[in-house]
Every structure is written in structure tokens, then in C-alpha cells.
Design a protein around this motif. Sequence first.
Motif, mmCIF file in Angstrom:
data_model
loop_
_atom_site.group_PDB
_atom_site.id
_atom_site.type_symbol
_atom_site.label_atom_id
_atom_site.label_comp_id
_atom_site.label_asym_id
_atom_site.label_seq_id
_atom_site.Cartn_x
_atom_site.Cartn_y
_atom_site.Cartn_z
ATOM 1 N N CYS A 22 0.883 -1.199 -0.109
ATOM 2 C CA CYS A 22 -0.047 0.013 -0.021
ATOM 3 C C CYS A 22 0.812 1.200 0.063
ATOM 4 C CB CYS A 22 -0.883 -0.016 1.224
ATOM 5 S SG CYS A 22 -2.072 1.416 1.140
ATOM 6 N N GLY A 23 1.359 1.874 -1.015
ATOM 7 C CA GLY A 23 2.318 2.939 -1.524
ATOM 8 C C GLY A 23 1.786 3.334 -2.446
ATOM 9 N N CYS A 24 2.564 4.402 -2.952
ATOM 10 C CA CYS A 24 2.239 5.024 -4.423
ATOM 11 C C CYS A 24 3.211 4.864 -5.531
ATOM 12 C CB CYS A 24 2.358 6.546 -3.783
ATOM 13 S SG CYS A 24 3.855 7.457 -3.706
ATOM 14 N N PHE A 25 4.370 3.917 -5.264
ATOM 15 C CA PHE A 25 5.149 3.735 -6.439
ATOM 16 C C PHE A 25 6.332 4.610 -6.162
ATOM 17 C CE2 PHE A 25 3.022 0.000 -7.891
ATOM 18 C CZ PHE A 25 3.988 -0.932 -8.114
ATOM 19 N N GLY A 26 5.999 5.793 -5.282
ATOM 20 C CA GLY A 26 7.314 6.724 -5.400
ATOM 21 C C GLY A 26 8.516 6.237 -4.853
ATOM 22 N N CYS A 27 8.488 5.471 -4.027
ATOM 23 C CA CYS A 27 9.866 4.984 -3.787
ATOM 24 C C CYS A 27 10.569 4.215 -4.842
ATOM 25 C CB CYS A 27 9.863 3.907 -2.383
ATOM 26 S SG CYS A 27 9.219 4.748 -0.956
ATOM 27 N N HIS A 28 9.677 3.386 -5.602
ATOM 28 C CA HIS A 28 10.180 2.911 -6.904
ATOM 29 C C HIS A 28 10.850 3.652 -7.877
ATOM 30 C CE1 HIS A 28 8.670 -1.118 -5.617
ATOM 31 N NE2 HIS A 28 9.393 -1.469 -6.418
ATOM 32 N N VAL A 67 11.089 -3.446 -0.198
ATOM 33 C CA VAL A 67 9.623 -3.505 0.291
ATOM 34 C C VAL A 67 8.922 -1.849 0.511
ATOM 35 C CG1 VAL A 67 9.474 -4.156 2.425
ATOM 36 C CG2 VAL A 67 7.523 -4.409 1.419
ATOM 37 N N GLU A 68 8.222 -1.552 -0.817
ATOM 38 C CA GLU A 68 7.566 -0.250 -0.318
ATOM 39 C C GLU A 68 6.160 -0.449 -0.168
ATOM 40 O OE1 GLU A 68 7.612 2.613 -3.981
ATOM 41 O OE2 GLU A 68 5.512 1.884 -4.115
ATOM 42 N N GLY A 69 5.844 0.423 0.968
ATOM 43 C CA GLY A 69 4.153 0.463 1.322
ATOM 44 C C GLY A 69 4.060 -0.471 2.535
ATOM 45 N N GLY A 94 10.783 3.548 2.962
ATOM 46 C CA GLY A 94 10.097 4.573 2.978
ATOM 47 C C GLY A 94 8.993 4.676 4.199
ATOM 48 N N ALA A 95 8.406 5.986 4.169
ATOM 49 C CA ALA A 95 7.289 6.143 5.369
ATOM 50 C C ALA A 95 6.349 4.936 5.388
ATOM 51 C CB ALA A 95 7.077 7.334 5.259
ATOM 52 N N CYS A 96 5.675 4.518 4.032
ATOM 53 C CA CYS A 96 4.640 3.731 4.235
ATOM 54 C C CYS A 96 4.851 2.473 4.643
ATOM 55 C CB CYS A 96 3.878 3.779 2.739
ATOM 56 S SG CYS A 96 3.192 5.323 2.146
ATOM 57 N N ALA A 97 5.888 1.972 4.175
ATOM 58 C CA ALA A 97 6.339 0.677 4.904
ATOM 59 C C ALA A 97 6.926 0.499 6.410
ATOM 60 C CB ALA A 97 7.537 0.030 3.997
ATOM 61 N N PRO A 158 14.226 5.365 5.873
ATOM 62 C CA PRO A 158 13.272 6.274 5.872
ATOM 63 C C PRO A 158 13.133 7.330 4.862
ATOM 64 C CG PRO A 158 15.168 6.706 7.547
ATOM 65 C CD PRO A 158 15.403 5.574 6.785
ATOM 66 N N GLY A 159 12.089 8.127 4.555
ATOM 67 C CA GLY A 159 12.044 8.760 3.597
ATOM 68 C C GLY A 159 10.507 8.833 3.045
ATOM 69 N N CYS A 160 10.240 10.030 2.478
ATOM 70 C CA CYS A 160 8.834 9.632 1.653
ATOM 71 C C CYS A 160 9.174 10.453 0.198
ATOM 72 C CB CYS A 160 7.735 10.261 2.330
ATOM 73 S SG CYS A 160 6.099 10.186 1.421
ATOM 74 N N PRO A 161 10.000 9.968 -0.499
ATOM 75 C CA PRO A 161 10.709 8.564 -0.607
ATOM 76 C C PRO A 161 11.968 8.842 -0.055
ATOM 77 C CG PRO A 161 10.643 9.582 -2.680
ATOM 78 C CD PRO A 161 9.817 10.598 -2.107
ATOM 79 N N PRO A 162 12.488 7.814 0.251
ATOM 80 C CA PRO A 162 14.076 7.791 0.357
ATOM 81 C C PRO A 162 14.648 8.427 -0.755
ATOM 82 C CG PRO A 162 13.316 5.609 1.112
ATOM 83 C CD PRO A 162 12.055 6.438 0.551
HETATM 84 S S1 SF4 Z 1 6.889 6.425 1.585
HETATM 85 FE FE1 SF4 Z 1 6.169 8.269 0.064
HETATM 86 S S2 SF4 Z 1 6.912 7.871 -1.837
HETATM 87 FE FE2 SF4 Z 1 7.153 6.057 -0.720
HETATM 88 S S3 SF4 Z 1 5.250 4.726 -1.167
HETATM 89 FE FE3 SF4 Z 1 4.773 6.035 0.627
HETATM 90 S S4 SF4 Z 1 3.967 7.875 0.009
HETATM 91 FE FE4 SF4 Z 1 4.832 6.914 -1.777
#
Ligand code: SF4
Length: 190
Positions: A22-28, A67-69, A94-97, A158-162
Motif C-alpha cells: 500500500c504505497g504510491c510507487f514513489g519509492c520505486h 518493500v515499499e508500502g 519509505g514511510a509507508c512501509a 526512511p523517507g517519503c521517498p528515501p
Molecule cells: S513512502 Fe512516500 S514515496 Fe514511498 S510509497 Fe509511501 S507515499 Fe509513496
Amino acid sequence: MLVTPNAGLAESKPRLATCSLCGCFGCHMSLLDIDARLIELIELVDLDLCPLDDKKAFDRPVDIGLVEGGCANELNVRVLQDFRAHCRVLVSVGACAINGGVPAMRNLVTLRECLESVYLTGPIVEGPGVIPNGEDLPLLLDRVYPCHEVVRIDYFLPGCPPSADAIWEGLTALLAGREPAPPYQLLKYE
Ligand code: SF4
């Protein structure tokens, strides 16, 4: 714990897998932002299960999983458990994970309140709403869970995204058998 990702493997390149829950693919996207270093990366690793190569299932263990999300539904849980089972080292990216991120804002209300607000009573609902309930829809969890509350996680980025540099630092450290410790300047916590 110092991890040597390719320990025990034959003399092949380490294998890297990634997934998005459950993420936005921003980390990818941030991973792709390593730009020209992508060439270096594919010389260092063989890409396994990953949205970038469209492989659908593991057919062997891999060395590193990113893993993202977080986990918002039962499908996320199954995918994450499968990743844990196949990845020698698993990194929450990332923050979601790591803490659920933006999707975890729904944890402030009950699942029923969330669904009713989105589909029945919210300001963008027109006419008589209906809460989707198809058999093919994964069941939502009562709240959004960070990955480490579902499976064991070895490292956190960490980071949104890292940033791309932080991901690169972490990955290359793992591939070299070092503890990933991106410099403080590369870490973001928002
Ligand atoms: S941490 Fe930020 S960039 Fe990564 S999946 Fe979540 S919302 Fe998207």
C-alpha cells in the motif's frame, strides 16, 4: 547483524527483488532516480521479482528484498509474507512501509467510518452510494500496518521517498556485506 547477502549462494550475482504494497510507487521512482547507476546496479545484481521486470512469482530465494508500502489489505499481507519467505535480507523502504505513511491516516477512524465516509456520506459522493464488496476485492484490514508488525524486517530506509542516493548507499552497502548506514545528510524522515 552484519549481513552477507550472497552467503550460501552459488557463484552468481546476488539477486534483488522489490515489491509495492500500500504505497504510491514513489519509492520505486526514487530507485529509478539513481539514473546512470542503474547500469551499475544491473551489473551488480540480477533483478528477480520486481514491478520493473513483470516477473509474477518467486522461483528461488533471493538475497535482498526492498518493500515499499504498508499493509492495508489481506493481499498486502500475503505478498509481504511471501517476500519475507524468499528474501534473505528484507528492507522496509519509505514511510509507508515503516509506519504506514499517508494511507495510515485512515487509522484515525474505524474501518466502517472510513468506508462510509468515502462511499456513502462524504462530500464527493453523488446519489446513493455503495460500499464495494466484490469477491475479487482483497479484504481491507482493520487498520494499515507497517511491515515490521507483519513480518521480521532487517533494515529500515526512511523517507517519503528515501532519496535515490540513500537507496544507492543502502543497497551497495548490503551488496558489499556491510551494514547499510547512509550518511545522516541523506536520510529524510518526512
Ligand atoms: S513512502 Fe512516500 S514515496 Fe514511498 S510509497 Fe509511501 S507515499 Fe509513496
